[in-house]
Scaffold this active site. Structure first.
Site, PDB file in Angstrom:
ATOM      1  N   HIS A 198       0.823  -1.216   0.000  1.00 59.40           N
ATOM      2  CA  HIS A 198       0.000   0.000   0.000  1.00 59.40           C
ATOM      3  C   HIS A 198       0.858   1.268   0.000  1.00 59.40           C
ATOM      4  CE1 HIS A 198       0.179  -0.201   4.570  1.00 59.40           C
ATOM      5  NE2 HIS A 198       0.226   1.100   4.421  1.00 59.40           N
ATOM      6  N   ASP A 242       1.169  -7.750   2.216  1.00 61.09           N
ATOM      7  CA  ASP A 242       1.268  -6.308   1.966  1.00 61.09           C
ATOM      8  C   ASP A 242       2.732  -5.872   1.835  1.00 61.09           C
ATOM      9  OD1 ASP A 242       0.867  -3.601   1.774  1.00 61.09           O
ATOM     10  OD2 ASP A 242      -0.399  -3.432   3.550  1.00 61.09           O
ATOM     11  N   SER A 260       3.917   2.109   8.541  1.00 62.76           N
ATOM     12  CA  SER A 260       3.687   1.201   7.426  1.00 62.76           C
ATOM     13  C   SER A 260       4.990   0.981   6.675  1.00 62.76           C
ATOM     14  CB  SER A 260       2.646   1.791   6.465  1.00 62.76           C
ATOM     15  OG  SER A 260       1.373   1.803   7.053  1.00 62.76           O
TER      16      SER A 260
END
Length: 712
Positions: A83, A218, A647
């Site tokens: 992402h 991810d 992240s």
């Protein structure tokens, strides 16, 4: 009742001690090394951050200003979240060559894809410069205080010697009670190396976002390129892979519950030290308002994206971005309620007042200010979210800024070129027809939810959503801003250079534009009725919060304080752990490939699975990547205190080896930005076993594995 209150007060110190044991986002030059070693760390703080020799910090970068990434090979191979790289994967995608759906894997370095504008930042050094920045600020108040600090920062930065590719950023900590200087090196040639299809990298999509158990791969891979001297350089075919001072060994050893882990990255923002009144306002007023706006926008976009592939590709990255915090705020509200955050704050404030009577005066003032600000803060929440999520109004806002800059003489050629680039990129992924529906629905929400004194005259006509749609569609069709009507013989959406060819005519036309006039009426009313009051009160709140922060540190001698996250490099640590978020619900710490297959729904937008991955599972072709269960581990949870910006952060074991890639938090614990609670707060990570399994077995890209140092 009395017994219950006394019991809560009695238990509070123990609960807080436990929270401190696992919570915290520590400046890497000021690590809580003893506690880290008590929890199982085998390396030293100097192995994590060292300016005299290579250390782990030399392998950790801020990716494109928002996420974190890490170097995992001696050739500058970079690992981050799918992402985080989503915008770049999308930029290289077309309907004919849909890398989002199909994935991308370079076969060698010559086929890696450049990404203009993408950067990575290394932190070279961190210094406590509080004395220099706060010099001469005693007894100053705003705005003189801000001016003096700004002057001191510039004096300090100008006194430092840096390379042409380095910069210095000075950041406040503890609400301005301390300041730290960061020396940064920025690399600008960052190429896409690999990304799984979104059916792996975004598996579960919005349904599973912030949720555990999780089965999302991810991750995506990039490479840093440098000039022949290993220094930063703009993209060039002559650039070579960057040689890092340190890269992370990748461990595929099995994990066990209570294994020590630490996360190294750039957490965005936390507010752990707010008073109870502030937390209550967030929980009951601000978050619900923001959730309501995004709920309307997302439902409208989702309906069109599911029906049309071109729209899905065009809006994929934006939808994910909007949905991310929408769902996070929902979890945050529920988590604040469940963890009794306001009640805990009230009790803590009582304990502070009992030790220091001056704290009461500060808290009394904060309570009054937050209550006075409440109606203006609520309007601010609705206004900012509506303008942000109604893209047509956001465009009008950009043109408003452009006209203001031209008329004030601030728009030079460089700024104009930046604006044109920004607008060209925006129009590429903008559907005027679709956003007319979004805007119509959000105007209805704004008209119904906003107090009358904050609305433009006659705004009641927008209260009916169904009636709004044809009205806004008609306005959109007759607008140059939406790119559906020409100016200077061209559409802004297709030929921005020609549309800007006669600037005077462009500006005159924009000022008469129906979208522009709608935006200006909303903006002017907000700026007149709400913004000055909101801003003035916030300035007073910020000044008092600085005082309250200092009082907390001075009064609570038993508590070890860490500064709130502010996108600077931090270390957080904890243990691999499952959770029991609700009565009779217990989660293990690890998920496996079997869970991916269990969730598989053929052709589904969120839960489809590539045939090759199913075949690998059915054949049990797992290579070195299975664990003691015989299956491939996919994700795991731990008690590390993370937030947005983490992240892509590396998750490291006791020896500093990479064991996972941070990408999310458990929904029941998203309130940890405001109130970390070890009972519910878990970060979610992709297991390195799954990452390497996908690269090797699924993508047939063993050449990338061969670059790494794999710990088996």
């Amino acid at each position: 009742m009395t017994k219950k209150i006394l019991l809560s007060v009695f238990l509070l110190p123990a609960a807080m001690a436990f929270a401190q044991q696992y919570g915290g986002m520590w400046i890497p030059t000021e690590l809580n090394e003893k506690e880290m070693k008590d929890l199982g760390m085998k390396i030293s703080a100097k192995d994590i951050f060292n300016t005299q020799k290579a250390s782990i910090k030399d392998a950790v970068v801020q990716f494109n200003g928002g996420c974190t990434a890490e170097i995992i090979s001696p050739k500058g191979l970079l690992l981050t979240n799918h992402h985080c790289g989503y915008g770049q994967i999308q930029a290289h995608s077309t309907v004919q060559n849909d890398l989002l759906s199909n994935g991308f894997w370079a076969q060698n370095m010559s086929t890696e894809l450049p990404n203009p504008g993408v950067t990575v930042d290394f932190i070279v050094d961190i210094k406590d410069v509080s004395n220099q920045i706060l010099e001469g600020t005693d007894n100053l108040t705003e705005p003189d205080l801000a001016k003096k600090i700004s002057t001191n920062i510039e004096v300090y930065k100008n006194s430092q010697k840096t390379e042409s590719f380095q910069s210095i950023s000075v950041k406040p900590m503890y609400y301005g009670n301390k300041y730290y200087a960061y020396t940064i090196e920025t690399y600008k040639d960052i190429r896409l190396v690999g990304a799984p299809p979104q059916s792996i990298g975004k598996f579960g999509s919005d349904t599973d976002n912030w949720v555990w158990p999780r089965h999302t791969g991810d991750f995506s891979m990039f490479r840093i390129y440098a000039d022949k001297n290993n220094n930063p350089a703009e993209y060039s075919k002559d650039n070579v892979p960057y040689t890092p001072k340190h890269y992370l060994p990748v461990s595929i050893k099995d994990k066990n519950e209570n294994d020590f882990t630490f996360v190294f990255g750039f957490p965005g923002k936390t507010t752990e030290y707010l008073p109870a009144i502030a937390v209550e306002k967030i929980m009951k007023e601000i978050d619900p308002a923001k959730i309501a706006v995004r709920d309307v926008a997302l439902k409208t976009l989702d309906e069109k994206m599911r029906a049309d592939d071109a729209t899905r590709i065009k809006y994929a990255s934006k939808f994910a971005s909007v949905a991310n915090y929408w769902k996070k705020w929902i979890g945050e509200v529920e988590g604040l309620k469940k963890s009794n955050a306001v009640e805990k704050k009230v009790m803590y404030e009582g304990s502070l007042v009992s030790k220091n009577s001056q704290v009461k005066a500060t808290l009394d003032q904060l309570n009054k200010l937050y209550n006075d600000q409440s109606p203006f803060a609520l309007n601010n929440a609705y206004y900012t979210e509506v303008i942000k999520n109604a893209e047509t109004l956001k465009l009008a806002s950009d043109y408003y800024t452009y006209i203001s800059s031209v008329e004030s003489g601030r728009m030079d050629e460089k700024e104009l070129a930046k604006l044109k680039t920004k607008l060209t990129s925006f129009y590429k992924d903008y559907s005027a027809e679709l956003d007319a529906k979004v805007t119509a629905k959000l105007l209805a929400l704004y008209a119904n939810k906003t107090a009358p004194q904050f609305l433009p005259a006659g705004f009641d006509k927008y209260k009916n959503e169904a009636q709004n749609i044809p009205i806004i569609e008609d306005i959109s069709k007759n607008s140059i801003i939406t790119g559906r009507t020409a100016v200077n013989g061209a559409m802004l959406s297709t030929d921005i250079e020609k549309a800007f060819s006669n600037q005077d005519k462009l500006i005159k036309t924009i000022k008469k534009d129906p979208v522009y006039q709608l935006y200006v009426s909303i903006r002017d009313t907000y700026m007149k009725t709400a913004d000055p009051q909101f801003t003035s009160l916030q300035t007073k709140i910020d000044a008092l919060q600085k005082t309250y922060m200092a009082q907390q540190i001075d009064t609570d001698k038993d508590r070890k304080f860490f500064p709130d996250a502010n996108s600077t490099l931090r270390v957080t640590y904890g243990k691999v752990k499952g959770s029991t978020p609700r009565d009779a619900v217990s989660y293990g710490f690890q998920t496996h490939l079997a869970g991916v297959i269990e969730k598989y729904v053929p052709g589904d937008y969120e839960f489809d699975v590539p045939k090759k991955l199913i075949d690998l599972y059915n054949k049990k072709d797992f290579g070195n990547y299975k664990d003691k269960t015989g299956d491939v581990p996919v994700g795991f949870t731990a008690t590390n205190h993370t937030t947005g910006g983490n992240s892509g952060s590396p998750v490291l074991d006791a020896n500093g080896n990479l064991v996972g890639l941070n990408f999310d938090r458990q929904w029941e614990g998203t309130m940890s930005d405001i109130n970390y609670d070890p009972r519910f707060s878990r970060n979610i990570m992709v297991d390195t076993k799954y990452i390497l399994f996908i690269i090797d077995k699924y993508a047939d890209s063993k050449w990338l594995i061969d670059e790494m140092k794999v710990i088996k």
